[in-house]
Structure formats: C-alpha cells, structure tokens
Design a protein around this motif. Structure first.
Motif, PDB file in Angstrom:
ATOM      1  N   LYS A  10       0.829  -1.203   0.000  1.00 55.41           N
ATOM      2  CA  LYS A  10       0.000   0.000   0.000  1.00 55.41           C
ATOM      3  C   LYS A  10       0.867   1.257   0.000  1.00 55.41           C
ATOM      4  O   LYS A  10       0.607   2.210  -0.749  1.00 55.41           O
ATOM      5  CB  LYS A  10      -0.928  -0.036   1.228  1.00 55.41           C
ATOM      6  CG  LYS A  10      -1.723   1.224   1.478  1.00 55.41           C
ATOM      7  CD  LYS A  10      -1.080   2.034   2.569  1.00 55.41           C
ATOM      8  CE  LYS A  10      -1.737   3.369   2.781  1.00 55.41           C
ATOM      9  NZ  LYS A  10      -0.898   4.275   3.569  1.00 55.41           N
ATOM     10  N   LYS A  13       2.279   1.791  -3.462  1.00 54.93           N
ATOM     11  CA  LYS A  13       1.291   2.350  -4.387  1.00 54.93           C
ATOM     12  C   LYS A  13       1.057   3.824  -4.092  1.00 54.93           C
ATOM     13  O   LYS A  13       0.988   4.656  -4.987  1.00 54.93           O
ATOM     14  CB  LYS A  13      -0.048   1.619  -4.224  1.00 54.93           C
ATOM     15  CG  LYS A  13      -0.135   0.333  -4.995  1.00 54.93           C
ATOM     16  CD  LYS A  13      -1.602  -0.094  -5.126  1.00 54.93           C
ATOM     17  CE  LYS A  13      -1.688  -1.488  -5.702  1.00 54.93           C
ATOM     18  NZ  LYS A  13      -1.846  -2.535  -4.694  1.00 54.93           N
ATOM     19  N   GLU A  14       0.906   4.106  -2.807  1.00 57.53           N
ATOM     20  CA  GLU A  14       0.596   5.481  -2.401  1.00 57.53           C
ATOM     21  C   GLU A  14       1.715   6.438  -2.807  1.00 57.53           C
ATOM     22  O   GLU A  14       1.465   7.504  -3.372  1.00 57.53           O
ATOM     23  CB  GLU A  14       0.397   5.530  -0.885  1.00 57.53           C
ATOM     24  CG  GLU A  14       0.041   6.910  -0.372  1.00 57.53           C
ATOM     25  CD  GLU A  14      -0.419   6.874   1.086  1.00 57.53           C
ATOM     26  OE1 GLU A  14      -1.434   6.211   1.352  1.00 57.53           O
ATOM     27  OE2 GLU A  14       0.243   7.477   1.937  1.00 57.53           O
ATOM     28  N   ARG A  17       1.657   6.799  -6.647  1.00 59.92           N
ATOM     29  CA  ARG A  17       0.512   7.467  -7.263  1.00 59.92           C
ATOM     30  C   ARG A  17       0.258   8.854  -6.713  1.00 59.92           C
ATOM     31  O   ARG A  17      -0.353   9.685  -7.377  1.00 59.92           O
ATOM     32  CB  ARG A  17      -0.741   6.604  -7.079  1.00 59.92           C
ATOM     33  CG  ARG A  17      -0.604   5.299  -7.843  1.00 59.92           C
ATOM     34  CD  ARG A  17      -1.840   4.473  -7.773  1.00 59.92           C
ATOM     35  NE  ARG A  17      -1.572   3.169  -8.354  1.00 59.92           N
ATOM     36  CZ  ARG A  17      -2.411   2.153  -8.317  1.00 59.92           C
ATOM     37  NH1 ARG A  17      -3.581   2.309  -7.721  1.00 59.92           N
ATOM     38  NH2 ARG A  17      -2.108   1.005  -8.864  1.00 59.92           N
TER      39      ARG A  17
ATOM     40  N   TYR B  86      -8.401   4.128   0.606  1.00 54.91           N
ATOM     41  CA  TYR B  86      -7.239   4.746  -0.027  1.00 54.91           C
ATOM     42  C   TYR B  86      -7.666   5.011  -1.458  1.00 54.91           C
ATOM     43  O   TYR B  86      -7.753   4.099  -2.274  1.00 54.91           O
ATOM     44  CB  TYR B  86      -6.035   3.820   0.066  1.00 54.91           C
ATOM     45  CG  TYR B  86      -5.602   3.605   1.500  1.00 54.91           C
ATOM     46  CD1 TYR B  86      -5.173   4.698   2.268  1.00 54.91           C
ATOM     47  CD2 TYR B  86      -5.649   2.366   2.094  1.00 54.91           C
ATOM     48  CE1 TYR B  86      -4.796   4.535   3.583  1.00 54.91           C
ATOM     49  CE2 TYR B  86      -5.265   2.190   3.416  1.00 54.91           C
ATOM     50  CZ  TYR B  86      -4.844   3.280   4.151  1.00 54.91           C
ATOM     51  OH  TYR B  86      -4.478   3.116   5.457  1.00 54.91           O
ATOM     52  N   TYR B  88      -6.542   6.313  -4.089  1.00 53.81           N
ATOM     53  CA  TYR B  88      -5.724   6.131  -5.283  1.00 53.81           C
ATOM     54  C   TYR B  88      -5.740   4.673  -5.736  1.00 53.81           C
ATOM     55  O   TYR B  88      -5.171   4.320  -6.744  1.00 53.81           O
ATOM     56  CB  TYR B  88      -4.281   6.584  -5.018  1.00 53.81           C
ATOM     57  CG  TYR B  88      -3.727   6.035  -3.736  1.00 53.81           C
ATOM     58  CD1 TYR B  88      -3.216   4.755  -3.676  1.00 53.81           C
ATOM     59  CD2 TYR B  88      -3.769   6.777  -2.557  1.00 53.81           C
ATOM     60  CE1 TYR B  88      -2.748   4.226  -2.498  1.00 53.81           C
ATOM     61  CE2 TYR B  88      -3.304   6.262  -1.363  1.00 53.81           C
ATOM     62  CZ  TYR B  88      -2.793   4.978  -1.343  1.00 53.81           C
ATOM     63  OH  TYR B  88      -2.341   4.454  -0.156  1.00 53.81           O
ATOM     64  N   MET B  89      -6.381   3.798  -4.908  1.00 54.40           N
ATOM     65  CA  MET B  89      -6.505   2.408  -5.336  1.00 54.40           C
ATOM     66  C   MET B  89      -7.806   2.249  -6.116  1.00 54.40           C
ATOM     67  O   MET B  89      -8.689   3.086  -6.026  1.00 54.40           O
ATOM     68  CB  MET B  89      -6.565   1.480  -4.117  1.00 54.40           C
ATOM     69  CG  MET B  89      -5.295   1.388  -3.322  1.00 54.40           C
ATOM     70  SD  MET B  89      -5.461   0.089  -2.082  1.00 54.40           S
ATOM     71  CE  MET B  89      -4.011   0.367  -1.091  1.00 54.40           C
ATOM     72  N   PHE B  97      -6.226  -5.626  -0.739  1.00 54.37           N
ATOM     73  CA  PHE B  97      -5.543  -5.100   0.451  1.00 54.37           C
ATOM     74  C   PHE B  97      -6.240  -5.574   1.727  1.00 54.37           C
ATOM     75  O   PHE B  97      -5.612  -6.117   2.647  1.00 54.37           O
ATOM     76  CB  PHE B  97      -5.542  -3.568   0.332  1.00 54.37           C
ATOM     77  CG  PHE B  97      -5.197  -2.809   1.579  1.00 54.37           C
ATOM     78  CD1 PHE B  97      -3.877  -2.732   2.023  1.00 54.37           C
ATOM     79  CD2 PHE B  97      -6.178  -2.146   2.300  1.00 54.37           C
ATOM     80  CE1 PHE B  97      -3.555  -2.010   3.162  1.00 54.37           C
ATOM     81  CE2 PHE B  97      -5.865  -1.423   3.436  1.00 54.37           C
ATOM     82  CZ  PHE B  97      -4.549  -1.365   3.873  1.00 54.37           C
ATOM     83  N   ARG B 129     -10.238   4.228 -10.306  1.00 52.98           N
ATOM     84  CA  ARG B 129      -9.814   4.658  -8.981  1.00 52.98           C
ATOM     85  C   ARG B 129     -11.013   5.031  -8.113  1.00 52.98           C
ATOM     86  O   ARG B 129     -11.979   5.637  -8.597  1.00 52.98           O
ATOM     87  CB  ARG B 129      -8.872   5.848  -9.095  1.00 52.98           C
ATOM     88  CG  ARG B 129      -7.523   5.413  -9.577  1.00 52.98           C
ATOM     89  CD  ARG B 129      -6.458   6.428  -9.256  1.00 52.98           C
ATOM     90  NE  ARG B 129      -5.215   5.984  -9.900  1.00 52.98           N
ATOM     91  CZ  ARG B 129      -4.084   6.656  -9.858  1.00 52.98           C
ATOM     92  NH1 ARG B 129      -4.028   7.810  -9.220  1.00 52.98           N
ATOM     93  NH2 ARG B 129      -3.016   6.190 -10.457  1.00 52.98           N
TER      94      ARG B 129
END
Ligand code: ADP
Ligand code: MG
Lengths: 255, 309
Positions: A10, A13-14, A17, B86, B88-89, B97, B129
């Motif tokens: 995570k 990714k964070e 992005r 989150y 941006y996922m 996750f 997203r």
C-alpha cells in the motif's frame, strides 16, 4: 506478517501514485544535479558584474567544496522536503479515518508501523545514495583538485542515511501523537535544526544524532571511537521510536 | 450471539452511552434505531473494536470481546457509516488489500473478489480509482470489504441512509440476501421504513439509553391500534347491537355499511371477531385491523421517554 505485507504494498502504491517518490526525488537528487552546475556557472555569469576580489572566491571552488555544498543542501532543504512530504505518515491516516476498515479487519498495528518505516527508510536510503553518487561523478567531471574520493562519498552517504533513519523514526512517532500533520512536521524540523546547535559542544555532541551530519562533512576522516556512542544512540532511538509508535497505534481510537 | 451489558462510554466529559444492554440472537436482523446523535455509531465502533469504553461487558459467541478481540474479529464484518478508502486504489486493489490483512489465501482471494464485485454490482468500475466513485458505489465497496471473509456477524451503520432511493433499494435487497444466507445482522438506521422491512427485532436508543428492545412482531401486538374497520354488504340493522354485547368489545361506531370497532384485548379480539362475523346474516365485504407503523411507535416511545425524564 500479512499486515506488514499489505501495508508495504500500500505504501508503495501510495508513494508512486500520490507523487511522493517524485517529491522526495526532487528533494534529494535535484540538488545533486543542480548544485555543481550552479557552482560552475555562477562565476561565469557573474564575471561581468562582480569585483575581482569576490570572484576569486568562486574560482578556487574544488571538488570538496562542491560536495560539501550538497551535504549542506541535503541537510537544510532535503529535510524540508522529507519532513513535509511524510509528516502525515500516520496522523492523516488516523484523522481521516482511513484505518477504520483495516482495524475492523484485525490489522496488526506492528505490521503497519514496521511496513511504513521500512518502506520509507529504504526509499530515502536509495534517494540519498543516488544523490551522493550522481553528485560525485558530476563534481568529478566539472571540478579539479580536492581530496574527494568514492570512499569518502560512500562514508558520508552512510552517515546521512543513518541520520535520516533516525529522523524518520522520530517523525513516525510524532505523527502518531497528533491529528494535524503540520504539528509533527514543525516539531521534527525544530529538532533537526535546533539540535545542530549541540554540534558546537564537543563534550556531548557525539551523544546526539546530529553529530552524524557534522562528521559527514569531515572529508577524509573515517570511523573513530567518538562515533561509537553516536551509532549506539542512533540505533537505540530508531528502535525506541518505532516501539513507542507501535504501542501508541495499539491503544489509539481509530474511529 | 452478541450480548452487551451496561456499556458506558464518554467523550471527554460528554457521556454518550449511559449503560446500554441488549442481546442479539443468532441469525436475526437486529435494528438499532435512533435519531442522529443518539449513540448508534459509537456503539458500533465499540463493538467492532475501534473505540475503547469505560465500563460494561461485551460477549460475542459467549467469549469476552476484549480478551478475544483478534479471534472474534475474524467472524465480524463492519460497514462504517462513512467508509474511507485509499482513494488512489481501485476497488479490486482495495479488496485485495483488505483480504490480505484478513489473511485470505491469494489464489482464492482473487476469485472471491471477482465474485464479490459482481454481487455488489461494481464489476464494470472495478479498475477505476475509488476517488471517482459516487457515494453509493463507495457504500457498496465497503459492504464488499465487510463480507469478504464471509463473517457470521455483520455490523452495518446506516448502510442506506445517505443513498438515493434507487441506491437504497439496492442496498436493502443486498441486506435481504445476506439475511437469507443466515448472517446475524446488527443494523443501525434512523429510517424506520428500512428497519420495518428487514428487521426481526428492534432496539430504540435515545441519548445513550435503550428505550425499548423487542421483537418487531411483539411490538406490533403491543402498540397496534386495537381497532377493526368492517364493511358490510347491506345496510346495518341488528349487527351493532349483537357486537356491542360481547365482553371484549370496547366501543362501536357505526355509519351506513361501516363499523369501527374498538376492542380492549387485541389477542381475544383477533381470535373471536371472525367467528362472530361469520355468524351474521350480513356478509362482510372488507375487514381490516388498523395497523400503526413503526414510525408511530417510535414517536410514541421517544415522547414517553422524554416525559419520564
Ligand atoms: N469523536 C467524538 N468526540 C466527541 N463527541 C463525539 C464524538 N463522536 C461522537 N460524539 C458525540 O456522541 C454522540 C453520539 O454520536 P454517534 O454515536 O455518532 O450518534 P449516531 O450514530 O446515533 O448519530 C453525539 O452527541 C456526538 O456529538
Ligand atoms: Mg451515526
């Protein structure tokens, strides 16, 4: 372990992005590229307008001077980028209630805290290493003379990485204590800059992490016994801050 | 299944839960009803281990919640009031996750997620997203996250309240499906229609106190207006008199072909009235028990509660 894995991915990714990697890259590597160039070009640009006496200062810039300039910028400006981009590392998760779903699924706080720490410790180490290395080759090709060698650069690089590892642990803990990210941000910056003062006190300075910064700029001098307490205390601080963060995240109300 | 005894919780000095107790039976849909600020979300955050509390006891499956939290959370799913992700996922990544945290096996997880996305109707948007999702889509994604590990117990905090009518119906349909699959559902809501539609038992909370905790069917029996509205085929003649003689009849209002009959005991009244009516010469064309809605009952009880204080 599964909490660790989930949060490590995570964070990756964070950071990718939300442009955290980009910001950190600018904060560290940008200076490594810009500094030597500025030092090279500035005298040329200023040739016409500056008196000769002042100009002579620029003309005897050597590799050592250029490298020390990077160290200074990384400490002064790199930390700004570092602290401001990571100050919400825990506080924003808590205040925006992003931990509600993971905690309700039985997230292990130690997994999350360790994942965050290790991810950014690796990230920052890579960026610092990249910055030092690019700077070294760049400086070597632009300037002459000086004692600078790859051994010196790597040694300084190691001291910087250790220093930032301590600051990251401190930031992590501070960030778990407050809901507004700016508070841990400013506190950590105050500590980073404020503690540099102790570097003037030769009796106690090697008991504080900022001694690493001082020693990194001592080109050509490598390990000596005065660094033993510094290393020991740095590692101890990292461990204790991570431990305190875990305790805090086990007790905190995330809803 | 869930047993709560004398639960108390304060925020700083504000006492939000003033010693609440209730019991949720296995396989039932438990409606936790109260106005905004009554303490519903606080209770649910405590029961899902997100908030500490001052005193009281929580037993889930007979086990002490605090002592067995990690173990018990495995059989619990929580859909928070305002789920935060989150952003941006994408939905697929987020469920992955959550599934990883829960400890689901990767291979099966991938398969389950695809199935879940279909169930909550997010399959088409799964690779977009989450930041671009509507409120209803986020709610459905959170439901998927809550049921990803097939929990026996579900805590749903106002799952439909913030949705538009269409989204609400979709959410209720999903709830009914979960109920059919035998989940124990703890559903908080301030929309009484929703509670009426899916709940077996309702518990009314007001300012941190439980005012009532009862089976929905018992509740209707207790609070039902004891009035029968009867319409006959022909004009009334002797009917009024015959009915008036019965001991369980309270009073009668007659008008044309219609009788409004109040009884003093709904149980006997309901059992007897049809027998009596079938003995009359005048045929009955319409027969109705006046039903009060949960809304009437709620207003009634919360008003009483206020008077008591
Ligand atoms: N974090 C908090 N700090 C202080 N007071 C709170 C907090 N959360 C909720 N409250 C108060 O607790 C009461 C109950 O809130 P809540 O449980 O959210 O009610 P509901 O979900 O029934 O609308 C309200 O008066 C609310 O203002
Ligand atoms: Mg609420």
């Amino acid at each position: 372990m599964r909490s660790f894995r989930a949060y490590f991915k995570k964070e990756f990714k964070e950071a990718a992005r939300n442009y955290k990697y980009l910001i950190l890259a600018v904060g560290f590597i940008f200076w490594a590229l810009l500094d030597p160039l500025m030092l090279k070009l500035l005298p040329l640009i200023l040739k016409a307008s500056l008196p000769v006496e002042l100009l002579s200062q620029f003309t005897n810039i050597n590799r050592d001077y250029a490298f020390l300039n990077l160290l200074k910028d990384l400490f002064q400006v790199g930390t700004l980028f570092f602290v401001f981009s990571l100050m919400g590392i825990i506080s924003s998760e808590v205040s925006k209630k992003k931990l509600v779903l993971p905690y309700s699924r039985g997230l292990k706080p130690e997994g999350m805290v360790l994942a965050k720490y290790i991810h950014y410790a690796i990230t920052v180490s890579i960026f610092i290493f990249a910055a030092f290395l690019t700077n070294y080759f760049y400086v070597k090709s632009l300037f002459n003379s000086g004692v600078l060698s790859i051994q010196i650069v790597l040694w300084s690089c190691f001291l910087y990485i250790l220093y930032f590892a301590v600051i990251l642990a401190l930031l992590l803990y501070m960030s778990s204590l407050f809901k507004k990210s700016i508070i841990p941000g400013l506190l950590v910056l105050a500590i980073v800059y404020g503690f540099n003062f102790f570097n003037q006190l030769s009796l106690i300075r090697n008991y504080l992490p900022n001694y690493l910064i001082l020693r990194a700029a001592d080109l050509g001098v490598f390990f000596d016994t005065s660094l033993i307490p510094t290393f020991f205390i740095s590692v101890f601080l990292i461990a204790i801050f991570i431990f305190l963060t875990i305790i805090r995240m086990k007790k905190i109300d995330v809803a | 299944m869930i047993k709560v005894a004398d639960l108390k919780k304060s925020y700083q000095r504000l006492e939000v839960l003033k010693g609440i107790s209730f019991d949720v039976k296995k396989g039932s849909v438990f409606g936790f009803i109260g106005k905004n600020g009554a303490g519903k979300t606080t209770t649910m955050n405590i029961l899902t281990g997100l908030l500490r509390f001052e005193s009281g006891q929580i037993l889930i499956n007979g086990m002490d919640f605090l002592k067995n939290k990690i173990e018990l959370l495995k059989s619990i799913g929580y859909l928070p009031e305002n789920p935060v992700f989150y952003e941006y996922m994408n939905a697929y990544e987020y469920l992955n996750f959550i599934g990883e945290i829960t400890g689901l096996k990767t291979k099966k997880l991938n398969f389950d997620i695809l199935h879940l996305l279909k169930v909550v109707n997010l399959k088409i948007q799964a690779k977009r997203r989450i930041s671009g999702y509507s409120r209803g889509m986020k709610q459905r994604l959170a439901l998927a996250a809550a049921i990803i590990h097939e929990p026996d117990i579900l805590f749903l905090d106002e799952p439909a309240s913030a949705l538009d009518p269409e989204g609400r119906l979709e959410m209720l349909a999903l709830l009914e499906e979960l109920k059919r699959r035998g989940k124990t559902i703890f559903l908080s809501t301030h929309i009484l229609n929703d509670a009426e539609r899916v709940c077996d038992e309702v518990c009314i909370i007001e300012e941190g106190r439980i005012l009532l905790d009862e089976k929905l069917s018992d509740l209707y029996d207790k609070y039902i207006q004891p009035v029968f509205d009867i319409e006959f085929e022909k004009e009334l003649t002797v009917e009024t008199e015959i009915l008036n003689k019965l001991s369980w009849v309270e009073s009668i209002k007659a008008c044309g072909k219609i009788i409004n009959l109040s009884v003093n005991n709904i149980k006997i009244g309901r059992a007897e009235i049809l027998k009596v009516l079938s003995g009359l010469d005048n045929y009955v064309t319409s027969f109705q028990i006046r039903k009060s809605s949960l809304e009437d009952i709620f207003i009634n009880i919360t008003n009483q509660g206020r008077k008591v204080k």
